[in-house]
Design a protein around this motif. Sequence first.
Motif, PDB file in Angstrom:
ATOM      1  N   UNK A 329      18.738 -26.175 -76.392  1.00 47.67           N
ATOM      2  CA  UNK A 329      18.107 -27.291 -76.919  1.00 47.67           C
ATOM      3  C   UNK A 329      16.787 -27.072 -77.715  1.00 47.67           C
ATOM      4  N   UNK A 330      16.889 -27.177 -79.063  1.00 43.61           N
ATOM      5  CA  UNK A 330      15.722 -26.970 -79.934  1.00 43.61           C
ATOM      6  C   UNK A 330      14.869 -28.161 -80.241  1.00 43.61           C
ATOM      7  N   UNK A 331      13.752 -27.991 -80.724  1.00 39.08           N
ATOM      8  CA  UNK A 331      13.026 -29.218 -81.162  1.00 39.08           C
ATOM      9  C   UNK A 331      13.527 -29.714 -82.398  1.00 39.08           C
ATOM     10  N   UNK A 332      13.732 -28.676 -83.373  1.00 29.19           N
ATOM     11  CA  UNK A 332      14.210 -29.021 -84.718  1.00 29.19           C
ATOM     12  C   UNK A 332      15.405 -28.435 -84.811  1.00 29.19           C
ATOM     13  N   UNK A 333      16.335 -28.809 -85.645  1.00 34.56           N
ATOM     14  CA  UNK A 333      17.708 -28.382 -85.981  1.00 34.56           C
ATOM     15  C   UNK A 333      17.863 -26.881 -85.970  1.00 34.56           C
ATOM     16  N   UNK A 334      18.935 -26.284 -85.764  1.00 31.03           N
ATOM     17  CA  UNK A 334      19.332 -24.795 -86.008  1.00 31.03           C
ATOM     18  C   UNK A 334      19.302 -24.602 -87.486  1.00 31.03           C
ATOM     19  N   UNK A 335      18.779 -23.486 -87.957  1.00 35.50           N
ATOM     20  CA  UNK A 335      18.891 -23.196 -89.402  1.00 35.50           C
ATOM     21  C   UNK A 335      20.181 -23.057 -89.705  1.00 35.50           C
ATOM     22  N   UNK A 336      21.151 -22.891 -88.815  1.00 32.38           N
ATOM     23  CA  UNK A 336      22.435 -22.632 -89.499  1.00 32.38           C
ATOM     24  C   UNK A 336      23.552 -23.695 -89.048  1.00 32.38           C
ATOM     25  N   UNK A 337      22.817 -24.783 -88.551  1.00 29.17           N
ATOM     26  CA  UNK A 337      23.914 -25.910 -88.031  1.00 29.17           C
ATOM     27  C   UNK A 337      23.187 -27.193 -88.114  1.00 29.17           C
ATOM     28  N   UNK A 338      23.722 -28.308 -88.193  1.00 25.11           N
ATOM     29  CA  UNK A 338      23.036 -29.625 -88.476  1.00 25.11           C
ATOM     30  C   UNK A 338      22.917 -30.513 -87.212  1.00 25.11           C
ATOM     31  N   UNK A 339      22.347 -29.770 -85.950  1.00 20.76           N
ATOM     32  CA  UNK A 339      22.062 -30.266 -85.011  1.00 20.76           C
ATOM     33  C   UNK A 339      21.010 -29.510 -84.169  1.00 20.76           C
ATOM     34  N   UNK A 340      20.414 -29.944 -83.126  1.00 21.57           N
ATOM     35  CA  UNK A 340      19.538 -28.984 -82.180  1.00 21.57           C
ATOM     36  C   UNK A 340      19.819 -28.816 -80.850  1.00 21.57           C
ATOM     37  N   UNK A 341      21.164 -28.652 -80.583  1.00 19.34           N
ATOM     38  CA  UNK A 341      21.725 -28.299 -79.189  1.00 19.34           C
ATOM     39  C   UNK A 341      21.646 -29.500 -78.267  1.00 19.34           C
ATOM     40  N   UNK A 342      21.752 -29.265 -76.970  1.00 16.18           N
ATOM     41  CA  UNK A 342      21.987 -30.186 -76.127  1.00 16.18           C
ATOM     42  C   UNK A 342      21.212 -29.999 -74.805  1.00 16.18           C
ATOM     43  N   UNK A 343      21.059 -31.023 -74.101  1.00 21.79           N
ATOM     44  CA  UNK A 343      20.052 -31.057 -72.779  1.00 21.79           C
ATOM     45  C   UNK A 343      21.096 -31.658 -71.784  1.00 21.79           C
ATOM     46  N   UNK A 344      20.403 -31.970 -70.496  1.00 18.51           N
ATOM     47  CA  UNK A 344      21.052 -32.745 -69.463  1.00 18.51           C
ATOM     48  C   UNK A 344      22.357 -32.184 -68.732  1.00 18.51           C
ATOM     49  N   UNK A 345      22.039 -30.752 -68.803  1.00 15.52           N
ATOM     50  CA  UNK A 345      23.052 -30.268 -67.871  1.00 15.52           C
ATOM     51  C   UNK A 345      22.843 -30.774 -66.446  1.00 15.52           C
ATOM     52  N   UNK A 346      21.459 -30.924 -66.107  1.00 20.78           N
ATOM     53  CA  UNK A 346      21.098 -31.605 -65.007  1.00 20.78           C
ATOM     54  C   UNK A 346      20.169 -32.561 -65.729  1.00 20.78           C
ATOM     55  N   UNK A 347      20.286 -33.693 -65.206  1.00 24.24           N
ATOM     56  CA  UNK A 347      19.417 -35.118 -65.968  1.00 24.24           C
ATOM     57  C   UNK A 347      18.115 -35.118 -65.284  1.00 24.24           C
ATOM     58  N   UNK A 348      17.050 -35.872 -66.054  1.00 25.88           N
ATOM     59  CA  UNK A 348      15.870 -35.972 -65.486  1.00 25.88           C
ATOM     60  C   UNK A 348      15.937 -36.935 -64.472  1.00 25.88           C
ATOM     61  N   UNK A 349      16.681 -37.806 -64.278  1.00 25.73           N
ATOM     62  CA  UNK A 349      16.815 -38.927 -63.147  1.00 25.73           C
ATOM     63  C   UNK A 349      17.368 -37.986 -61.782  1.00 25.73           C
ATOM     64  N   UNK A 350      18.381 -36.912 -62.212  1.00 24.13           N
ATOM     65  CA  UNK A 350      18.755 -36.174 -61.072  1.00 24.13           C
ATOM     66  C   UNK A 350      17.610 -35.409 -60.557  1.00 24.13           C
ATOM     67  N   UNK A 351      16.992 -34.653 -61.494  1.00 19.16           N
ATOM     68  CA  UNK A 351      15.993 -33.578 -61.141  1.00 19.16           C
ATOM     69  C   UNK A 351      14.834 -33.868 -60.421  1.00 19.16           C
ATOM     70  N   UNK A 352      14.019 -35.089 -61.016  1.00 18.56           N
ATOM     71  CA  UNK A 352      12.618 -35.358 -60.550  1.00 18.56           C
ATOM     72  C   UNK A 352      12.581 -35.463 -58.872  1.00 18.56           C
ATOM     73  N   UNK A 353      13.511 -36.168 -58.231  1.00 16.04           N
ATOM     74  CA  UNK A 353      13.411 -36.315 -57.184  1.00 16.04           C
ATOM     75  C   UNK A 353      13.721 -34.819 -56.262  1.00 16.04           C
ATOM     76  N   UNK A 354      14.637 -33.919 -56.743  1.00 15.55           N
ATOM     77  CA  UNK A 354      14.563 -32.736 -56.229  1.00 15.55           C
ATOM     78  C   UNK A 354      13.393 -31.780 -56.324  1.00 15.55           C
TER      79      UNK A 354
END
Length: 572
Positions: A329-354
């Motif tokens: 997960x990047x802040x800006x897009x990849x230099x060689x692709x028009x997207x910036x990766x992905x997050x949430x393999x574990x979501x904020x909602x799931x993780x914060x109580x843990x």
Amino acid sequence: MKNYRIKLVGLILLGGLSSACSDNQSVSAVDDSQCLDADLVLHNTIIYTANDAKTTAQAVAVKADKIVFVGSNEGAKDYLCGNARQLDMQGKFVFPGFTDSHQHVEGVGQRPKTLSLFGIPTLKETRDAIEAFAQNVPEGEWVQGRGWIEREWSDEKRFLTKHDVDSFTENKPLFMPRADGVSALVNSKALAMAGITKGSPDPEGGKFERDENGEPTGYVLATAMNVFRELIPAKTKAYIKDSLEVGMQQNAKLGWAATQDAGMPFINVDIMQEIHAEGGMKTRIYAAANVQEAETMFSRGRMKTEDDLFDLRGIKVYIDGTLGSRGAALIENYSDAPHNGFMNRTTEEELKPILRKALREGLQVQTHVIGDRAVKTLLDWYEEAFDAVPVSERAVAEPRWRLEHAQVIPPAQQDRMVKLGIIPSMQPSHGIGDLNFAPDRLGPERLAYAYPWQQLIDRGSIIIGGSDAPVELGDPRIEFYAAVARKRLDGSSDEGWHPELAVSRETALKMFTIWPAYGAFQENVRGSVEVGKYADFTIFDTDFMTAPEADILTAQNVMTIVGGKITYQHKQ
């Protein structure tokens, strides 16, 4: 949480050593009645202690599983008598037991049991290897392997797709993770069994790669792998136990006296306790349970053997993907692709109580983050948990939470890590491998703070070093070399590799000894050669601290000692 920094001091070098290592029961400097009690004595060597107060020594004596003497050959004479086993190291080099701070022991042991695609130089040869292996798999059974990596192919540097394998796996489902373990190749048979079609949505925290027509290509990322894993028949307990035992044996052979398992399922935890009870531990293991079993971890609590050979104290969390798969997960897009990766393999909602509960229970959180967006977000969540649970409500004042991998860290986030006391757990081999494609993925600006080992050290951080085996080979020689050379294994490098971010040999030694011990709350019992600590040693025939960089890669592990017991010895 206070900032922890071990100051590096100069090393005193001793000479006059020969080239062999032998048992020697003939040396007796004092009358046996005056002997000081020891079971094992290593002498006539250079010992790099990783102890700032006494950086080198010539001899060490061990009683049971603890060190009772560290000093000169002359001082060791009182132990070189009686019934002590004497090892005249004759020019070999003794280090505190090396620790791999991030690996997966079962995966290391399982690697010889399935198709290994590591090191194959072309896409064509990789495909041919899969076809040859698949021919021996009965119809209806899964074709499994691991380790393919397009960045090392000389013919085509692209991801594998179902079209590469469908012709010879029509009736055999296939699942083959890429070397990073966070993406995989599946074939059309597996896609059909999972019900994945053009209309299937991507899961949260994952992706089904698609062609220009929207059809799944068979390359799947992160949580998209789970649907296929669930279809593969479960491994038997005997298979898992054998894999864990083989993994420890392989680690000891390479020179690891301890490993830190980043994500161990509870079935493996129970098997590890069985192996320990049978006396089968070849290395120490410090483990973290997978976040999917966090509630089990909270209910069962920390598990530690009295001899510290096994210690389960953490929770492993997964946030983003990998840089090579363009899943980080990047802040800006990849230099060689028009997207910036992905997050949430574990979501904020799931993780914060843990996170909050982990602070109250005294459990360490180890989180997979690679891209700069993942690093910043995770630090936000860590800081919020620290603010919500004051020190007075925590089981331990310094939780020593970790960022696993943390490959792209802007300077501002490096400063936050130090301020918050967050430990970076990094794998030098990722740097020298990923730097083959990181310039394309990141561009020059972000590359300046990618794999920023020395920048972190300069800020007062420590780094705990590991390999991520079986993602990488898991060889301490490669990891040490990568940390100090920041070059390919052939000694070459390219523009943008930032050689100034390599570390000194003194730092590298601590990355694999005393700092991992700190990262596991074990610095008072292991990680350096000091009286009262466990007698864990890694012994090589090459002086990592002075030899030419290339010679580190060809060094021979002579012996691995864990708790005073030889768990591996090279046979000449």
